[in-house]
Design a protein around this motif. Sequence first.
Motif, mmCIF file in Angstrom:
data_model
loop_
_atom_site.group_PDB
_atom_site.id
_atom_site.type_symbol
_atom_site.label_atom_id
_atom_site.label_comp_id
_atom_site.label_asym_id
_atom_site.label_seq_id
_atom_site.Cartn_x
_atom_site.Cartn_y
_atom_site.Cartn_z
ATOM 1 N N LEU A 187 -45.078 -57.747 -27.028
ATOM 2 C CA LEU A 187 -43.992 -56.775 -26.970
ATOM 3 C C LEU A 187 -44.030 -56.024 -25.644
ATOM 4 O O LEU A 187 -45.088 -55.859 -25.042
ATOM 5 C CB LEU A 187 -44.123 -55.757 -28.116
ATOM 6 N N GLN A 188 -42.875 -55.553 -25.226
ATOM 7 C CA GLN A 188 -42.764 -54.673 -24.070
ATOM 8 C C GLN A 188 -42.113 -53.375 -24.537
ATOM 9 O O GLN A 188 -40.919 -53.168 -24.364
ATOM 10 C CB GLN A 188 -41.947 -55.340 -22.957
ATOM 11 N N LEU A 189 -42.920 -52.518 -25.145
ATOM 12 C CA LEU A 189 -42.389 -51.301 -25.739
ATOM 13 C C LEU A 189 -42.149 -50.216 -24.693
ATOM 14 O O LEU A 189 -41.091 -49.584 -24.676
ATOM 15 C CB LEU A 189 -43.351 -50.784 -26.817
ATOM 16 N N VAL A 190 -43.136 -49.988 -23.832
ATOM 17 C CA VAL A 190 -43.085 -48.933 -22.817
ATOM 18 C C VAL A 190 -43.734 -49.477 -21.549
ATOM 19 O O VAL A 190 -44.787 -50.127 -21.633
ATOM 20 C CB VAL A 190 -43.830 -47.661 -23.305
ATOM 21 N N PRO A 191 -43.165 -49.226 -20.364
ATOM 22 C CA PRO A 191 -43.807 -49.684 -19.132
ATOM 23 C C PRO A 191 -45.224 -49.137 -18.999
ATOM 24 O O PRO A 191 -45.506 -47.993 -19.364
ATOM 25 C CB PRO A 191 -42.894 -49.114 -18.033
ATOM 26 N N GLY A 192 -46.124 -49.981 -18.507
ATOM 27 C CA GLY A 192 -47.498 -49.560 -18.311
ATOM 28 C C GLY A 192 -48.408 -49.815 -19.490
ATOM 29 O O GLY A 192 -49.593 -49.468 -19.448
ATOM 30 N N TYR A 193 -47.883 -50.434 -20.560
ATOM 31 C CA TYR A 193 -48.675 -50.729 -21.752
ATOM 32 C C TYR A 193 -48.522 -52.206 -22.119
ATOM 33 O O TYR A 193 -47.454 -52.810 -21.921
ATOM 34 C CB TYR A 193 -48.208 -49.897 -22.949
ATOM 35 N N ALA A 194 -49.581 -52.771 -22.669
ATOM 36 C CA ALA A 194 -49.516 -54.082 -23.291
ATOM 37 C C ALA A 194 -49.451 -53.886 -24.798
ATOM 38 O O ALA A 194 -50.026 -52.937 -25.334
ATOM 39 C CB ALA A 194 -50.743 -54.910 -22.929
ATOM 40 N N ALA A 195 -48.756 -54.780 -25.490
ATOM 41 C CA ALA A 195 -48.625 -54.654 -26.941
ATOM 42 C C ALA A 195 -48.400 -56.033 -27.548
ATOM 43 O O ALA A 195 -47.810 -56.919 -26.911
ATOM 44 C CB ALA A 195 -47.465 -53.728 -27.306
#
Length: 222
Positions: A187-195
């Motif tokens: 997932l790409q929920l928020v920039p700067g995070y992996a999910a």
Amino acid sequence: MIRVYYTHAAVENISPSLLDAWTGSCVEQLPAAKREQIMRLRPPLSRFNSALAWQLVKFGFRHSGVHDFELSLLRFDNSKKPHWPASGRDFNISHSECLLACALADDGQVGIDVEYIRPLNDAARMFEQILAPQEHPALDAEFFQYWTRKEAVIKAEGSGGVWDMPGVHLRDNEASYKNRNWRLHPLQLVPGYAACVACDRPQEIREQAVALEQLINAEGNA
């Protein structure tokens, strides 16, 4: 279907005293043992994020039509992930820095992991602990892509921990673990995070952002 609810709780300008007040209001509905566990966390932001993640679970169940869901009815077994006995629906939560996420499955088992992408100070040792030699990434961001995939699988299965990561074998958007096959949904929920979400059967993934105010002011009601 798997519904993924998430909130980016940017609270840098909120005072520690207010965070503590919000934390108290968020955890008061949880079973006593879980409430005490959260309140022992340090620093205040860790307590707040842990407490708020459970409000996100409540929001998710009620938003998806389970209006009688109550946090007080959750059960926390020693070797298994939390569950709600009144429902056959599996769920899982994760939080890292300011990102909190909850995955709620209509069917089957589900796990979710989110990680803030940050520099790795001892990258070689971490790679050796959780990755196979062919999986060693060139960039820190790639490491966290591997990490979230593996941890989501472990959390979906429900009885292991991060020490079991070498036993999770990745191939594209699938994984094998404990003689079972798992589907992966990065997932790409928020920039700067992996999910990533992991599940044991094919399902549609639906994402929904939830405002921090909805969780604090409405106590997770849809």
